[in-house]
Structure formats: C-alpha cells, structure tokens
Design a protein around this motif. Structure first.
Motif, PDB file in Angstrom:
ATOM      1  N   PRO A 364       0.702  -1.396  -0.103  1.00  0.00           N
ATOM      2  CA  PRO A 364       0.113   0.066   0.023  1.00  0.00           C
ATOM      3  C   PRO A 364       0.862   1.261   0.225  1.00  0.00           C
ATOM      4  CG  PRO A 364      -0.838  -1.483   1.499  1.00  0.00           C
ATOM      5  CD  PRO A 364       0.514  -2.054   1.248  1.00  0.00           C
ATOM      6  N   HIS A 365       1.952   1.381   0.911  1.00  0.00           N
ATOM      7  CA  HIS A 365       2.366   2.769   0.712  1.00  0.00           C
ATOM      8  C   HIS A 365       3.962   2.652   1.498  1.00  0.00           C
ATOM      9  CE1 HIS A 365      -0.575   2.613   4.176  1.00  0.00           C
ATOM     10  NE2 HIS A 365       0.353   2.137   4.666  1.00  0.00           N
ATOM     11  N   LEU A 366       4.739   3.508   0.894  1.00  0.00           N
ATOM     12  CA  LEU A 366       6.219   3.786   1.445  1.00  0.00           C
ATOM     13  C   LEU A 366       7.020   2.599   1.548  1.00  0.00           C
ATOM     14  CD1 LEU A 366       4.699   6.174   4.314  1.00  0.00           C
ATOM     15  CD2 LEU A 366       5.930   7.059   2.272  1.00  0.00           C
ATOM     16  N   SER A 367       7.035   1.714   0.654  1.00  0.00           N
ATOM     17  CA  SER A 367       7.902   0.189   0.878  1.00  0.00           C
ATOM     18  C   SER A 367       8.565   0.204  -0.426  1.00  0.00           C
ATOM     19  CB  SER A 367       6.845  -0.716   0.919  1.00  0.00           C
ATOM     20  OG  SER A 367       6.085  -0.504   2.187  1.00  0.00           O
ATOM     21  N   TYR A 368       9.687  -0.611  -0.106  1.00  0.00           N
ATOM     22  CA  TYR A 368      10.526  -1.188  -1.367  1.00  0.00           C
ATOM     23  C   TYR A 368      10.714  -2.419  -1.374  1.00  0.00           C
ATOM     24  CZ  TYR A 368      14.454  -2.572  -4.219  1.00  0.00           C
ATOM     25  OH  TYR A 368      15.296  -3.027  -5.251  1.00  0.00           O
ATOM     26  N   ILE A 369       9.985  -3.114  -2.506  1.00  0.00           N
ATOM     27  CA  ILE A 369      10.182  -4.614  -2.672  1.00  0.00           C
ATOM     28  C   ILE A 369      11.017  -5.032  -3.740  1.00  0.00           C
ATOM     29  CG2 ILE A 369       8.783  -6.630  -3.070  1.00  0.00           C
ATOM     30  CD1 ILE A 369       8.389  -5.285  -0.173  1.00  0.00           C
ATOM     31  N   GLY A 370      12.073  -5.600  -3.707  1.00  0.00           N
ATOM     32  CA  GLY A 370      13.200  -6.136  -4.723  1.00  0.00           C
ATOM     33  C   GLY A 370      13.297  -7.423  -4.810  1.00  0.00           C
ATOM     34  N   ASP A 371      13.390  -7.913  -5.949  1.00  0.00           N
ATOM     35  CA  ASP A 371      13.897  -9.312  -5.995  1.00  0.00           C
ATOM     36  C   ASP A 371      13.054 -10.244  -5.260  1.00  0.00           C
ATOM     37  OD1 ASP A 371      16.362  -9.059  -7.870  1.00  0.00           O
ATOM     38  OD2 ASP A 371      16.885  -7.764  -6.390  1.00  0.00           O
ATOM     39  N   THR A 372      11.587 -10.142  -5.325  1.00  0.00           N
ATOM     40  CA  THR A 372      11.026 -10.782  -4.247  1.00  0.00           C
ATOM     41  C   THR A 372       9.893 -11.561  -5.093  1.00  0.00           C
ATOM     42  OG1 THR A 372      11.126  -9.253  -2.457  1.00  0.00           O
ATOM     43  CG2 THR A 372       9.178 -10.607  -2.638  1.00  0.00           C
ATOM     44  N   THR A 373       9.396 -12.875  -4.826  1.00  0.00           N
ATOM     45  CA  THR A 373       8.156 -13.691  -5.153  1.00  0.00           C
ATOM     46  C   THR A 373       7.189 -13.632  -3.996  1.00  0.00           C
ATOM     47  OG1 THR A 373       9.652 -14.876  -6.615  1.00  0.00           O
ATOM     48  CG2 THR A 373       7.350 -15.806  -6.101  1.00  0.00           C
ATOM     49  N   ASN A 395      19.813 -10.652  -3.644  1.00  0.00           N
ATOM     50  CA  ASN A 395      19.291 -11.887  -3.124  1.00  0.00           C
ATOM     51  C   ASN A 395      17.750 -11.792  -2.878  1.00  0.00           C
ATOM     52  OD1 ASN A 395      22.010 -13.136  -2.057  1.00  0.00           O
ATOM     53  ND2 ASN A 395      22.066 -10.896  -1.096  1.00  0.00           N
ATOM     54  N   LYS A 396      17.135 -13.093  -2.936  1.00  0.00           N
ATOM     55  CA  LYS A 396      15.794 -13.225  -3.079  1.00  0.00           C
ATOM     56  C   LYS A 396      14.964 -13.396  -1.839  1.00  0.00           C
ATOM     57  CE  LYS A 396      13.256 -14.581  -6.284  1.00  0.00           C
ATOM     58  NZ  LYS A 396      12.798 -13.829  -7.214  1.00  0.00           N
ATOM     59  N   THR A 397      13.627 -12.791  -1.754  1.00  0.00           N
ATOM     60  CA  THR A 397      12.874 -12.777  -0.814  1.00  0.00           C
ATOM     61  C   THR A 397      11.491 -13.493  -1.265  1.00  0.00           C
ATOM     62  OG1 THR A 397      13.676 -10.927   0.529  1.00  0.00           O
ATOM     63  CG2 THR A 397      11.451 -11.847   0.839  1.00  0.00           C
ATOM     64  N   THR A 398      10.893 -14.520  -0.498  1.00  0.00           N
ATOM     65  CA  THR A 398       9.935 -15.266  -0.773  1.00  0.00           C
ATOM     66  C   THR A 398       8.802 -15.079   0.276  1.00  0.00           C
ATOM     67  OG1 THR A 398      10.950 -16.957  -1.950  1.00  0.00           O
ATOM     68  CG2 THR A 398       8.537 -17.440  -1.512  1.00  0.00           C
ATOM     69  N   ILE A 399       7.539 -14.796  -0.106  1.00  0.00           N
ATOM     70  CA  ILE A 399       6.553 -14.374   0.894  1.00  0.00           C
ATOM     71  C   ILE A 399       5.237 -15.362   0.298  1.00  0.00           C
ATOM     72  CG2 ILE A 399       5.113 -12.509   1.939  1.00  0.00           C
ATOM     73  CD1 ILE A 399       7.175 -10.452   1.322  1.00  0.00           C
ATOM     74  N   GLY A 400       4.901 -16.052   1.547  1.00  0.00           N
ATOM     75  CA  GLY A 400       3.823 -17.098   1.069  1.00  0.00           C
ATOM     76  C   GLY A 400       2.539 -16.530   1.153  1.00  0.00           C
ATOM     77  N   ASP A 401       1.494 -17.146   0.589  1.00  0.00           N
ATOM     78  CA  ASP A 401       0.275 -16.670   0.486  1.00  0.00           C
ATOM     79  C   ASP A 401      -0.452 -16.285   1.907  1.00  0.00           C
ATOM     80  OD1 ASP A 401       0.060 -17.436  -2.111  1.00  0.00           O
ATOM     81  OD2 ASP A 401      -1.125 -19.363  -2.024  1.00  0.00           O
ATOM     82  N   THR A 409       8.767  -3.364   8.687  1.00  0.00           N
ATOM     83  CA  THR A 409       9.436  -4.778   8.689  1.00  0.00           C
ATOM     84  C   THR A 409      10.849  -4.651   7.783  1.00  0.00           C
ATOM     85  OG1 THR A 409       7.737  -5.833   9.240  1.00  0.00           O
ATOM     86  CG2 THR A 409       9.418  -6.927   8.354  1.00  0.00           C
ATOM     87  N   MET A 410      12.003  -5.056   8.127  1.00  0.00           N
ATOM     88  CA  MET A 410      12.936  -4.893   7.259  1.00  0.00           C
ATOM     89  C   MET A 410      13.154  -6.696   6.993  1.00  0.00           C
ATOM     90  SD  MET A 410      14.157  -1.807   6.832  1.00  0.00           S
ATOM     91  CE  MET A 410      12.333  -1.403   7.121  1.00  0.00           C
ATOM     92  N   MET A 411      13.042  -7.071   5.784  1.00  0.00           N
ATOM     93  CA  MET A 411      13.358  -8.422   5.315  1.00  0.00           C
ATOM     94  C   MET A 411      14.509  -8.600   4.720  1.00  0.00           C
ATOM     95  SD  MET A 411       9.486  -8.890   3.853  1.00  0.00           S
ATOM     96  CE  MET A 411       9.291  -7.049   3.491  1.00  0.00           C
ATOM     97  N   VAL A 412      15.624  -9.057   5.530  1.00  0.00           N
ATOM     98  CA  VAL A 412      17.083  -9.366   5.121  1.00  0.00           C
ATOM     99  C   VAL A 412      17.269 -10.422   4.207  1.00  0.00           C
ATOM    100  CG1 VAL A 412      19.395  -9.372   5.679  1.00  0.00           C
ATOM    101  CG2 VAL A 412      17.865  -7.931   7.006  1.00  0.00           C
ATOM    102  N   ALA A 413      17.440 -10.228   2.998  1.00  0.00           N
ATOM    103  CA  ALA A 413      17.364 -11.469   2.218  1.00  0.00           C
ATOM    104  C   ALA A 413      18.819 -12.127   1.941  1.00  0.00           C
ATOM    105  CB  ALA A 413      17.033 -10.981   0.598  1.00  0.00           C
ATOM    106  N   PRO A 414      18.950 -13.456   1.613  1.00  0.00           N
ATOM    107  CA  PRO A 414      17.718 -14.500   1.317  1.00  0.00           C
ATOM    108  C   PRO A 414      16.959 -14.783   2.499  1.00  0.00           C
ATOM    109  CG  PRO A 414      19.724 -15.427   1.218  1.00  0.00           C
ATOM    110  CD  PRO A 414      20.146 -14.062   1.626  1.00  0.00           C
ATOM    111  N   VAL A 415      15.797 -14.619   2.309  1.00  0.00           N
ATOM    112  CA  VAL A 415      14.756 -14.975   3.485  1.00  0.00           C
ATOM    113  C   VAL A 415      13.423 -15.521   2.776  1.00  0.00           C
ATOM    114  CG1 VAL A 415      14.007 -12.754   3.726  1.00  0.00           C
ATOM    115  CG2 VAL A 415      14.063 -14.245   5.742  1.00  0.00           C
TER     116      VAL A 415
END
Length: 464
Positions: A364-373, A395-401, A409-415
């Motif tokens: 929705p807002h103010l986020s960066y999403i890179g190399d993510t499924t 590095n890749k990030t995967t977020i499930g259904d 939230t900071m998601m430090v890839a690969p994660v």
C-alpha cells in the motif's frame, strides 16, 4: 525486383548545437532516423540501407538488434549525390526501384512511399520526385517545370536567382524514387559546380531531362508530412505534428483523452477501447494497454503491459506488467520485470523491482520490494523493505500466500516468510519464518519516569 530504401543519415546537423548526430535526436520516444526506417518497413521495402557518417557508431548501436537494417559509411560528406554513389559502390549496383529518404524527415507516411514507388513503376520513370508547397519556401530546393508542366530541373535554394526564389513555389521534399538500373549507370554524371561544392542528388533530374529520360513529380497535399528537422525548434514542431497524428488515430479507435495536447504516445504503443489517458501521460516503446483503464495523470509507461480495468495514477511502469484490475499509485514506481497479478495493488510512494506480486496482494505505501516472489492476498505494511543487496549480490525474498508483513519490517534476503505468517511491526527479519508463525524482532523498550522534567532543569541551570 524488390524495393531498396536509402536513408540519408550522415550529416552533422550543426544547428542542433549537440554532440549527438542530428538524426539521433528523439521525436516522441524514437530517434528521427528510426521514423524514416519504420516508414520504409511499413511500405514493404525489401532492403533498407542507412548511410552513416557523423556519429556513425551511435546510429549503428541503436539499430544493433535490427537485422533488416544495413549500413554504409560515407567517410567524406560530399553531398547527397555522393552518398547515393557510395551506396551504389558498396552494394555493387542497384536493381529495382530505389527510394531515397532523409533521416531527418520523420513524418513521411508509408502510404506516400508506396504511392511514389507505384507511380515510378507504372510510368517507367527514371526518377519520380515527391514535391510539396509549404507556407514558407525558404531553404527548400525549387522544382522547375517546362512548358508542358513536366519536371525540368531542381534548383537548390542557395543556387536560385532572386526571381526563382520569388516565383518557384513547388518545393523538393528530398524524397525520390529512382529506377535502380538507370541510377547505377548515371549517378557518376553528377558534378559539384555549385555554391557548396557538393554533389547534389537533385542534379539527377536535370541529367535525366537532358538525356530524354522520363522524370515526373508526385505532389503531397499535406506539406507537414515532408517537414525536415534542422534545429531543436523544428524538432518540437515535428513532434507536435506526430503527437496529433497518433492521438487523433487513437481517439478515432475509442480512446479518450481529456486534453490531447498533454498526452504523448509512441508509434509502437497499443491502447485499448474505453481507456482514458489523462494529462501529462507518456506511453512509450512497445507498451500495450488494455480496455477500460485510466492512465494518468503524470504517468509514464515504457515497454509496459497493462491489463483491462486498471488504474495507473501518477505512476511509472518500465519493462513490467500489471494484469487485470490492478491499481497503481499515486506515485508508484514499477521497474525491471515486475509483475502484478490480477486484483493486486501498488500504493503511494512504493517501488518494486524484479518482483512478482500475487493475486489480491497489496503493497500500500512507503515500501521498497526488490527481487521478491509474493503469493496471493499478502499485505505489506507501510515502510517495509526487502534488503535484497548485500553489496555484491542481489538476494531473493519469498513471501507465502496470506502473509501479513507488519509496518516497518526489514526483510534481510535471502529469506522466506511462510504462508499465513505474521511479522510484528518494526521487526528486522533475518531468518526464515515458518508458515502461520509470528516473528518479532525488537529491543526492549525502557521508560524513565520524570526524565523530561529533570533534563529541562539541567539545561536551564546551565544557561544561567
């Protein structure tokens, strides 16, 4: 015999005041020379030869992936006649009709080229000249007719007498169709006894007339189609002509524009019916937009694919795709093979790169999403970032259904974040999160009662 098109693109264009060759300046989203080449393609020309000289490497590089474009270099720029002679020598002669186009004349329609070729073949002309009558004839070569109304000669503006400049209003467009065989045999007859000391291709008209060969003209009623570009002012004028031409065609096909003067669409873009293009919208490259969309205001799409029923509000989409019923913006940036599936959303001030966003998912807002499924029905809280670059690798990030990513939230890839998992707001996720789990990573909060009052007292004491 097939038709050969020679596109003259060797000139420097000093009036552009640029380090780039004139023909590489852009009209809408493509260089001037591309428009001439594209018109030749659409006129079913069999062979396209671009004559390069000044800035040759830049022109060659632009067409590097176009197998149907050949190049001949004119190392000495001695005029248009010399350029054609150089092509003749490089190709070992001409056969079939030869169309000569100017790389700085981007508005010539394919239909006009085809008409010129058909006229040349039907009448067995040695040369057919495309002519026009512009409101201002200054600078154009003038077409002289004989008593029978046939073409007698073309005189360059610099070589015209005062009387000829005042009375000859039919102008040479710089576009010709020659019989290839006769051109090969006679191109060497052009001399350079003129004000510029150059070999003018226009002299072929006088040579053929003197030989008794048939020379004819085809008048183009829309002089704007044959406008050349020699300055940035003329480039802007030609751009406006093409902008209106494209926009009027789109509106006739069912596209709405609140203000057509504030919408710019490239030649290769496709827009579906009942789509509205709002002001300050740019649709470049091979973009495809579906039906019933609203694009803009203040949006740029470049080589993008947009489904049906989408809203693209103050958004840039480059080399990326959004499927049906996707909402983007305001102020979103999608780039580098990002793909939003049906019903998903990119909100305000978000950037996505090389990522897939599943059906119904939201950033929705103010986020960066890179190399993510990202799976379906995921919610990304505001201010969240996938930390995808470690200084060396992406590095890749995967977020499930159905996952819920809390704000900041900071998601430090690969994660990997499992399906249905939740991350607490202001967490730094450095390890995989199992499905349906809660992950929180925060330091403890400490409260010191009365601290603010004691701090003010110290400050006041220190100022006395």
């Amino acid at each position: 015999m097939g038709v050969t098109a020679i596109v003259l693109a060797a000139g420097e264009g000093t009036r552009m005041k640029s380090r780039h060759p004139k023909v590489m300046h852009r009209l809408l989203d493509r260089p001037l020379v591309w428009w001439a080449v594209n018109s030749a393609r659409k006129a079913d020309v069999e062979r396209i030869v671009v004559v390069v000289g000044n800035g040759a490497d830049e022109v060659r590089s632009y067409f590097a992936d176009d197998a149907d474009v050949e190049f001949v270099e004119q190392t000495e720029r001695l005029g248009t006649g010399h350029a054609v002679r150089v092509v003749r020598d490089a190709l070992g002669g001409f056969s079939g009709p030869v169309v000569v186009l100017s790389g700085d004349s981007p508005l010539v329609r394919p239909e006009t080229i085809s008409s010129l070729v058909e006229q040349t073949k039907a009448a067995h002309n040695a040369c057919t000249v495309l002519t026009m009558t512009p409101p201002d004839v200054c600078g154009y070569g003038r077409v002289k007719m004989d008593a029978a109304g046939k073409v007698a000669a073309i005189v360059e503006h610099k070589d015209c007498t005062d009387e000829e400049r005042a009375t000859l209003l039919e102008c040479n467009s710089g576009v010709y169709c020659f019989c290839g065989g006769r051109l090969s045999e006679n191109i060497d007859k052009i001399g350079c006894d003129n004000a510029q000391g150059e070999y003018y291709l226009t002299d072929m008209v006088g040579i053929y007339v003197g030989m008794g060969e048939p020379v004819a003209s085809v008048h183009c009623d829309d002089y704007a189609e044959l406008l050349g570009v020699n300055s940035r002012i003329q480039l802007a004028e030609a751009t406006k002509v093409m902008q209106r031409r494209i926009n009027e065609r789109l509106m006739a096909e069912g596209v709405s524009m609140l203000d057509p003067d504030q919408v710019w669409v490239g030649a290769e873009a496709t827009i579906g019916r009942d789509t509205t293009l709002l002001p300050q919208t740019f649709v470049w490259g091979k973009t495809v937009v579906g039906d019933d969309c609203v694009i803009g205001p203040n949006s740029r799409l470049e080589n993008a694919r947009v489904g049906n029923g989408c809203t693209v509000d103050e958004t840039i989409i480059v080399d990326s795709q959004i499927d049906d019923d996707v909402c983007c913006g305001p102020r979103a940036y999608l780039r580098g093979n990002t793909h939003f599936l049906k019903g998903s959303k990119a909100g305000t001030h978000v950037e996505l790169k090389n990522s897939t966003v599943g059906e119904g998912s939201k950033v929705p807002h103010l986020s960066y999403i890179g190399d993510t499924t990202m799976g379906a029905h995921v919610n990304i809280g505001g201010g969240s970032i996938t930390c995808n670059y470690d200084g060396v690798n992406k590095n890749k990030t995967t977020i499930g259904d159905g996952a819920f990513v809390g704000s900041d939230t900071m998601m430090v890839a690969p994660v990997n974040i499992g399906a249905g998992a939740i991350t607490g707001a202001s967490s730094c996720i450095t390890r995989d999160v199992p499905a349906e789990a809660l992950a929180i990573e925060r330091s403890d909060m400490h409260i010191v009662e009365g601290y603010a009052q004691r701090r003010r007292a110290r400050l006041e004491k220190g100022n006395k």
